[in-house]
Design an enzyme around this catalytic site. Structure first.
Site, PDB file in Angstrom:
ATOM      1  N   ARG A  68       0.315  -7.785   5.249  1.00 50.34           N
ATOM      2  CA  ARG A  68       0.265  -6.303   5.636  1.00 50.34           C
ATOM      3  C   ARG A  68      -0.037  -6.084   7.114  1.00 50.34           C
ATOM      4  NH1 ARG A  68      -4.063  -5.844   0.602  1.00 50.34           N
ATOM      5  NH2 ARG A  68      -2.377  -5.416  -1.082  1.00 50.34           N
TER       6      ARG A  68
ATOM      7  N   LYS B  34      -8.654  -0.625  10.686  1.00 50.82           N
ATOM      8  CA  LYS B  34      -8.592  -1.774   9.556  1.00 50.82           C
ATOM      9  C   LYS B  34      -7.620  -2.731  10.111  1.00 50.82           C
ATOM     10  CE  LYS B  34      -7.529  -2.034   4.680  1.00 50.82           C
ATOM     11  NZ  LYS B  34      -7.041  -1.446   3.346  1.00 50.82           N
TER      12      LYS B  34
ATOM     13  N   CYS C 289       0.882  -1.259   0.099  1.00 50.84           N
ATOM     14  CA  CYS C 289      -0.004  -0.082   0.036  1.00 50.84           C
ATOM     15  C   CYS C 289       0.887   1.312   0.026  1.00 50.84           C
ATOM     16  CB  CYS C 289      -1.011  -0.013   1.131  1.00 50.84           C
ATOM     17  SG  CYS C 289      -2.128  -1.349   1.283  1.00 50.84           S
TER      18      CYS C 289
ATOM     19  N   LYS D 151     -13.253  -1.583   9.808  1.00 51.32           N
ATOM     20  CA  LYS D 151     -13.170  -2.484   8.722  1.00 51.32           C
ATOM     21  C   LYS D 151     -12.317  -3.857   9.119  1.00 51.32           C
ATOM     22  CE  LYS D 151     -11.671  -3.333   3.809  1.00 51.32           C
ATOM     23  NZ  LYS D 151     -10.977  -2.616   2.817  1.00 51.32           N
TER      24      LYS D 151
END
Length: 321
Positions: A215, A193, A128, A246
């Protein structure tokens, strides 16, 4: 010998609607959409039945469909023709999300366009942001997020939604937007998240699988509740306009904690894995898909969500009054 307090009195069918504590509203639903620069016609997403990668040429038609269903907002993801280590397609003036935004706003001006502000769909490695060796370089990636957010706002996005869980991302994006003349563009931060296994179908949909590692160094551990609340608190302090949890359904306790810790609007993202599990069970006849869909959304709303991002948004909106 008979009960004086009878809870069933108010459960009579004719009375029940008057006492419903939680109600779903179309205006609170947000539909994620995928636009693929390589597609010439809608491409079905195998792991997400009913969802598609749309070609840019269908942007206006898709926008009209969302409006006709009664939705007020969409969240855009893009799949570029080419990927590189700098995620240059994410901030290109004529990038896929930027072009989809322009077309949607031209066709349906009052449909709210929210853009996912991240790099994983655009990097050749699938992470990301910018890498330093095998690690995500937080501060170099902040500069990238600034460029992406400004390019999306310049294309007409009504709101940007940074999803990469970088430290300081809200401050960086807010300052960049303000300096570029977009001080009225809100930030909906993916503030809490989790590094969840529920994102698998999304990675097929957005072609955003990573080429190595995972991640977990920048997304939240599913085990950490206090840290999750702190993440959202920090994004609020940095100037986020909306906070987000999330995934949604597996993390209703976190959603309730965030709701009780802030006065900001709180969004929840019912992610691809949650959607696909319900779809698969429904297709096999194991559950009543429509009823479970609505029950799952009601649970998210009951836990405290002001906004719900869900792949069921169009279906649910068509069922709501």
């Amino acid at each position: 010998m008979y009960p004086q307090i009878r809870m069933r009195r108010l459960r009579q069918n004719i009375l029940q609607p008057m006492f419903k504590e939680t109600r779903l509203v179309k205006d609170e639903l947000i539909m994620p959409l995928f636009f693929d620069e390589n597609a010439v016609k809608p491409v079905p997403i195998a792991s997400m039945p009913g969802q598609f990668r749309h070609p840019l040429s269908c942007a206006e038609e898709v926008a009209e469909e969302m409006k006709a269903a009664g939705l007020r907002a969409v969240l855009l993801f893009g799949i570029p023709k080419c990927k590189d280590t700098e995620a240059s397609g994410a901030f290109a003036e004529n990038g896929i999300v930027q072009e989809a935004t322009r077309r949607i706003k031209a066709a349906v001006p009052d449909l709210i366009v929210i853009t996912d502000t991240c790099a994983c769909e655009y990097t050749s490695h699938g992470h990301c942001g910018i890498l330093c060796g095998k690690e995500l370089d937080n501060d170099a990636s902040l500069l990238l997020m600034e460029k992406i957010a400004v390019s999306q706002a310049a294309a007409g996005a009504d709101m940007v939604a940074p999803s990469c869980m970088l430290d300081g991302q809200v401050t960086a994006i807010r300052e960049a937007l303000d300096e570029a003349g977009f001080s009225n563009t809100p930030i909906m931060s993916y503030s809490t998240k989790f590094a969840s296994a529920l994102y698998g179908p999304f990675r097929e949909a957005a072609d955003s699988g990573f080429s190595f590692g995972d991640r977990t160094s920048y997304q939240m551990s599913p085990a950490n509740r206090r840290e999750a609340i702190r993440e959202s608190y920090l994004d609020e302090m940095e100037g986020a306009d909306i906070l987000m949890v999330k995934p949604a359904g597996f993390y209703l306790d976190i959603l309730r904690d965030v709701r009780e810790s802030t006065d900001l609007p709180v969004a929840a993202y019912q992610v691809s894995g949650e959607y696909s599990m319900i779809k698969a069970a429904g297709m096999n006849g194991w559950i009543d898909e429509k009823k479970i869909m609505m029950e799952s959304l009601l649970a998210i709303k009951r836990a405290g969500a002001d906004l719900i991002i869900t792949y069921f948004a169009k279906e649910a909106a068509e069922m709501l009054p």
